[in-house]
Design an enzyme around this catalytic site. Structure first.
Site, short mmCIF file in Angstrom:
data_model
loop_
_atom_site.label_atom_id
_atom_site.label_comp_id
_atom_site.label_asym_id
_atom_site.label_seq_id
_atom_site.Cartn_x
_atom_site.Cartn_y
_atom_site.Cartn_z
N HIS A 157 36.17 40.78 37.34
CA HIS A 157 35.82 40.25 38.67
C HIS A 157 35.99 41.32 39.73
O HIS A 157 36.87 42.19 39.64
CB HIS A 157 36.61 38.98 39.00
N GLU A 197 36.74 34.89 41.26
CA GLU A 197 37.83 34.60 40.33
C GLU A 197 39.12 34.29 41.05
O GLU A 197 39.88 33.41 40.63
CB GLU A 197 38.03 35.81 39.40
#
Length: 369
Positions: A72, A223
């Site tokens: 991420h 995330e």
């Protein structure tokens, strides 16, 4: 399969470029463009979701059962909660992190039309004025404020600057790499993971490595706020390897060196068979590694499963000291991870049966016991 050569200079360079690109969850367009430009330079095709998650493709000999490797590129940050009468700003966190790690941080405030520099301070910040009261004041986001580097003393001054509730704040990363190979910075979670994935892609591209099945590098943008890979997966992905940070803290088995393989986190155990394939690869190619379990932790893997994706997931990590604070890692862990990811991309599918979402019992694996 061959052990890929990881270009350490490239790994460090792309990590620094990522770290110097602000990307708190919800304000990630700049870093999406950065990663997209790098994929274009490497001639890797990709597409973007509506919000900016990146889905790339490294072509293999066959297209299924294909795999994904995810990191991420969003980070922790903050947002303006209210404009205060004294010209300061009340904040709320973006993502889960403690306000004690925000105290003293330099930061950038993004308004609708410009940006301002500033510092996050406790409400009582002057030692010459408050002396022992500084040590005794409580912690928490309601006890810090952002001081903007502009002539502002009142709420009206803030309004003239164009400051609004909901404006994003990015925390300076302030990276430093020592001669001993340690990397100190904020937001190594998960800019370091994204750098590892790009370094593995670069090695596959440079060495012309043969991949047995399509591999989809994914770069997610939410995330830290929980949704992560929930909407970024190709629907035919059978197995997904997540790259994120491990926690080198008392009571944990993670290390700042080698690869730390997560066996479980707060969302439950990772896929037994995929996790043990990763362990097998580390053993076969002499990659230093250790196993760990994280009690207060979740990743892109959890988001993907909770969204209803029937995919095998595993988590490999670089050990981070002081996670979600002023973090420290070692280059050794990043290089080890990049080698592992490069090897994993070259490996055969875990099970040929996994090309089917639902199928007969034939070919279904059995755990030892």
């Amino acid at each position: 399969m061959k052990l890929p050569h990881i270009d350490s200079e490239y790994l460090v360079d792309i990590l620094l470029r990522l770290l110097f690109t602000p990307s708190p969850s919800g304000y990630t367009d700049r870093v999406v463009h950065l990663v997209s430009e790098e994929l274009e330079r490497l001639s890797v095709p990709f597409e973007l979701t509506r919000r900016g998650a990146i889905r790339a493709t490294l072509k293999g000999r066959v297209s299924e059962p294909d795999r994904a490797v995810v990191a991420h590129i969003d980070t922790l940050g903050a947002m303006v909660k209210s404009l205060k009468e004294n010209g300061r700003l009340e904040l709320v966190p973006v993502g889960h992190w403690n306000a004690r790690f925000a105290e003293g941080a330099r930061a950038t405030l993004f308004t609708d039309h410009c940006q301002w520099r500033g510092t996050i301070l406790p409400l009582k910040a002057s030692g010459h004025t408050f002396a022992p009261e500084i040590d005794n004041q409580p912690g928490g986001w309601e006890h810090v404020e952002l001081r903007i580097d502009a002539k502002v003393r009142t709420l009206e001054d803030l309004l003239r600057l164009g400051v609004h509730v909901g404006d994003f704040i990015a925390i300076d990363t302030a990276p430093e790499i020592t001669d001993t190979g340690f990397i100190n910075s904020r937001h190594l979670d998960d800019k370091a993971g994204a750098a590892v994935l790009l370094a593995a892609i670069e090695s596959v591209h440079r060495e012309g490595l043969d991949l047995p099945v399509d591999c989809h590098p994914l770069f997610t943008i939410s995330e830290e706020v929980g949704s992560g890979a929930s909407a970024a997966l190709h629907q035919d992905v059978a197995e997904m390897l997540t790259i994120d940070n491990g926690t080198t803290a008392p009571g944990q088995n993670s290390s700042e060196f080698g690869v730390t393989i997560a066996m479980a986190d707060q969302s439950g155990p990772f896929d037994y068979h995929l996790t043990h394939r990763i362990i097998q690869l580390c053993q076969e190619f002499a990659i230093p590694h250790q196993r760990d379990v994280f009690k207060y932790y979740r990743s892109d893997s959890a988001a993907a499963l909770e969204a209803g994706n029937d995919v095998r997931t595993a988590l490999v990590t670089f050990g981070v000291d002081a996670s979600h604070g002023y973090e420290r890692i070692h280059l050794d862990a990043l290089e080890s991870l990049a080698r592992l990811v490069g090897i994993y991309m070259q490996g055969p599918p875990l099970y040929s049966r996994d090309r089917y979402g639902i199928g007969p019992r034939a070919g279904f694996p059995t755990q030892p016991g």
